[in-house]
Write an enzyme that holds these catalytic residues in place. Structure first.
Site, PDB file in Angstrom:
ATOM      1  N   GLU A  42      -6.269  -7.890  -0.330  1.00  0.00           N
ATOM      2  CA  GLU A  42      -6.908  -7.662   0.983  1.00  0.00           C
ATOM      3  C   GLU A  42      -8.346  -7.252   0.765  1.00  0.00           C
ATOM      4  OE1 GLU A  42      -5.080  -4.918   3.790  1.00  0.00           O
ATOM      5  OE2 GLU A  42      -3.091  -5.705   3.318  1.00  0.00           O
TER       6      GLU A  42
ATOM      7  N   GLU B 159       0.789  -1.230   0.000  1.00  0.00           N
ATOM      8  CA  GLU B 159       0.000   0.000   0.000  1.00  0.00           C
ATOM      9  C   GLU B 159       0.828   1.290   0.000  1.00  0.00           C
ATOM     10  OE1 GLU B 159      -2.908  -0.323   3.135  1.00  0.00           O
ATOM     11  OE2 GLU B 159      -3.978  -1.890   2.078  1.00  0.00           O
TER      12      GLU B 159
HETATM   13  C1  FCB Z   1      -4.941  -2.181   5.185  1.00  0.00           C
HETATM   14  C2  FCB Z   1      -3.618  -2.619   5.765  1.00  0.00           C
HETATM   15  C3  FCB Z   1      -3.724  -3.656   6.841  1.00  0.00           C
HETATM   16  C4  FCB Z   1      -4.918  -3.401   7.732  1.00  0.00           C
HETATM   17  C5  FCB Z   1      -6.160  -3.226   6.892  1.00  0.00           C
HETATM   18  C6  FCB Z   1      -7.423  -3.037   7.702  1.00  0.00           C
HETATM   19  O1  FCB Z   1      -4.832  -0.904   4.683  1.00  0.00           O
HETATM   20  O2  FCB Z   1      -2.792  -3.138   4.764  1.00  0.00           O
HETATM   21  O3  FCB Z   1      -2.534  -3.683   7.553  1.00  0.00           O
HETATM   22  O4  FCB Z   1      -4.671  -2.297   8.529  1.00  0.00           O
HETATM   23  O5  FCB Z   1      -6.005  -2.115   6.061  1.00  0.00           O
END
Ligand code: FCB
Length: 440
Positions: A351, A167
């Protein structure tokens, strides 16, 4: 769950994701101090000043945790390696115990038939490098490449996939412009430099791993789907600026070797000298692109300095993070990324998941909202696939409840509940539903 494994193409990977500082227990095993320890020690930054010193104690309990990954029937596990665990000062002396740990961890995954998907940096900058400016300092790219080489020489032969940096938007903008994550800066010059250096470091790490003969290397971005707060032209300008900073900057840098003009309008004068010369490194070819997606944002302009974007509360049901649940945004992001940037390159949802106020009662944790959230987003995965987007896998954030950064331990994202007093793990109802869906 309404979806079954058989609804997805052969070979589609189901996985779950974690990160080192959020679960390992960073005080153990000779790891160096990180900027997250410093950030948490600064009053007011983190809820109850919690930190990752103990976290889920995954450092000693990883075998048990990987039994849970395997028990759910998951194919892959996305995890990160901590730079300061391998190199306590960020460069120089290696902490052998740290390298040995990631070696054992890799073998423990493979022994269970789980594909190891590594990230080299999920935010815990060694404090010693932060003292030298961290992401603000161009040298960070070289230091990151050295770390990459050391750690991948040891475990790179057994990784299914590797992405250098989790990210980049969070690394750069959230942490140096908004000040909400470590190192907590509110400085447009620092932010602009971080926006560039984070991609330069990504490219240097890709080149380093190519040099080691590694394959299946990618990039993991977080995206939000921006919506106008109303139908005014101002709201559309806000959307375009937000979309530029949050989404297009990174995709455009890596896949088109230039930055979007709408962002340069505000950032160009703060970028480091000769930034235009770095795109051959930044744009080093990758084998896949990872998308982290959680929510949408509703935007309008305000009278603050550039980018003058303000968020407006939206009407949809929200998670415990106060994030609206907007699965269509995942489809929008996936299909636009494929159409405008990545073409035939494999995409992964690296994610997706939600926090809820889960409680353990009579040995069980009922979290129907999480199962519904996953189902809703998997609908959109299938919708994109049906239109021919080469989407190859879906990773749930997260395996277990963990240290949710500035929000501490109360935002529970796990498929597995963790009691942070006893560290006992209890699979939630969503875990059992997923295991059932993945059977056969
Ligand atoms: C993302 C992150 C992870 C966690 C989730 C909820 O942005 O990569 O570490 O904090 O959000």
């Amino acid at each position: 769950m309404k979806h079954r494994r058989s609804d997805f193409p052969e070979g589609f990977l189901f996985g779950t994701a974690t990160s080192s500082y959020q679960i390992e227990g960073h005080a153990q095993g000779g790891a160096g101090r990180t900027m997250w320890d410093d950030f948490a020690d600064t009053p007011g930054n983190v809820v109850r000043a919690e930190n990752g010193a103990r976290a889920c104690d995954h450092y000693t309990r990883y075998e048990e945790d990987f039994d849970l990954v395997a028990g759910a029937g998951l194919d892959a596990y996305r995890f990160s390696l901590s730079w300061a665990r391998v190199l306590p000062e960020g460069r120089g002396a290696v902490n052998q115990e740290g390298l040995d740990y990631y070696d054992r961890l890799t073998d423990a995954l493979l022994a269970r038939g789980i594909k190891p998907c590594a990230t080299l940096y999920h935010w815990e900058m060694p404090s010693a490098l932060q003292d030298l400016g961290g992401w603000r300092n161009r040298d960070i790219a070289g230091w990151f490449a050295e770390y990459t080489e050391i750690v991948m020489k040891r475990v790179g032969d057994r990784m299914f996939s590797v992405a250098p940096i989790n990210e980049p938007w969070c690394v750069a903008w959230l942490s140096h412009y908004m000040g909400l994550h470590a190192p907590g800066q509110r400085d447009i010059r620092a932010a602009a430099r971080a926006m560039h250096h984070v991609l330069l470091a990504h490219g240097r790490a890709i080149e380093t791993m190519r040099g080691l003969g590694m394959q299946n290397l990618g990039a993991v971005f977080n995206f939000e789907w921006p919506l106008p707060a109303d139908d005014s032209p101002e709201a559309q300008v806000a959307v375009d600026r937000y979309d530029g900073i949050y989404n297009h900057w990174f995709l455009s840098g890596v896949f088109r070797k230039h930055y979007p003009q709408i962002v340069l309008d505000g950032l160009e004068r703060h970028l480091p000298a000769n930034w235009q010369d770095d795109f051959d490194v930044i744009g080093a070819p990758v084998d896949w692109c990872g998308i982290n997606y959680y929510t949408c944002k509703r935007l309008t302009l305000d009278d603050s300095p550039w980018p003058s974007v303000a968020e407006v509360e939206g009407p949809l049901p929200k998670t415990l993070m106060d994030w609206e649940i907007y699965p269509e945004g995942l489809y929008n992001i996936i299909s636009r990324t494929a159409r405008d940037y990545t073409g035939d390159l494999p995409l992964y949802v690296t994610e997706n998941g939600m926090a809820s106020a889960d409680v353990l009662e009579d040995g069980a944790v009922l979290d129907p909202a999480r199962t519904a959230y996953l189902d809703g987003h998997l609908d959109q995965v299938r919708r994109a696939q049906a239109e021919g987007v080469p989407l190859k896998g879906y990773f749930i954030w997260s395996l277990m409840d963990n240290f949710e950064w500035a929000l501490g331990y109360e935002k529970r994202f796990g498929l597995v509940h963790v009691d942070f007093d006893t560290l006992e793990r209890t699979p939630k109802a969503s875990y059992h539903a997923l295991a059932e869906a993945l059977k056969g």
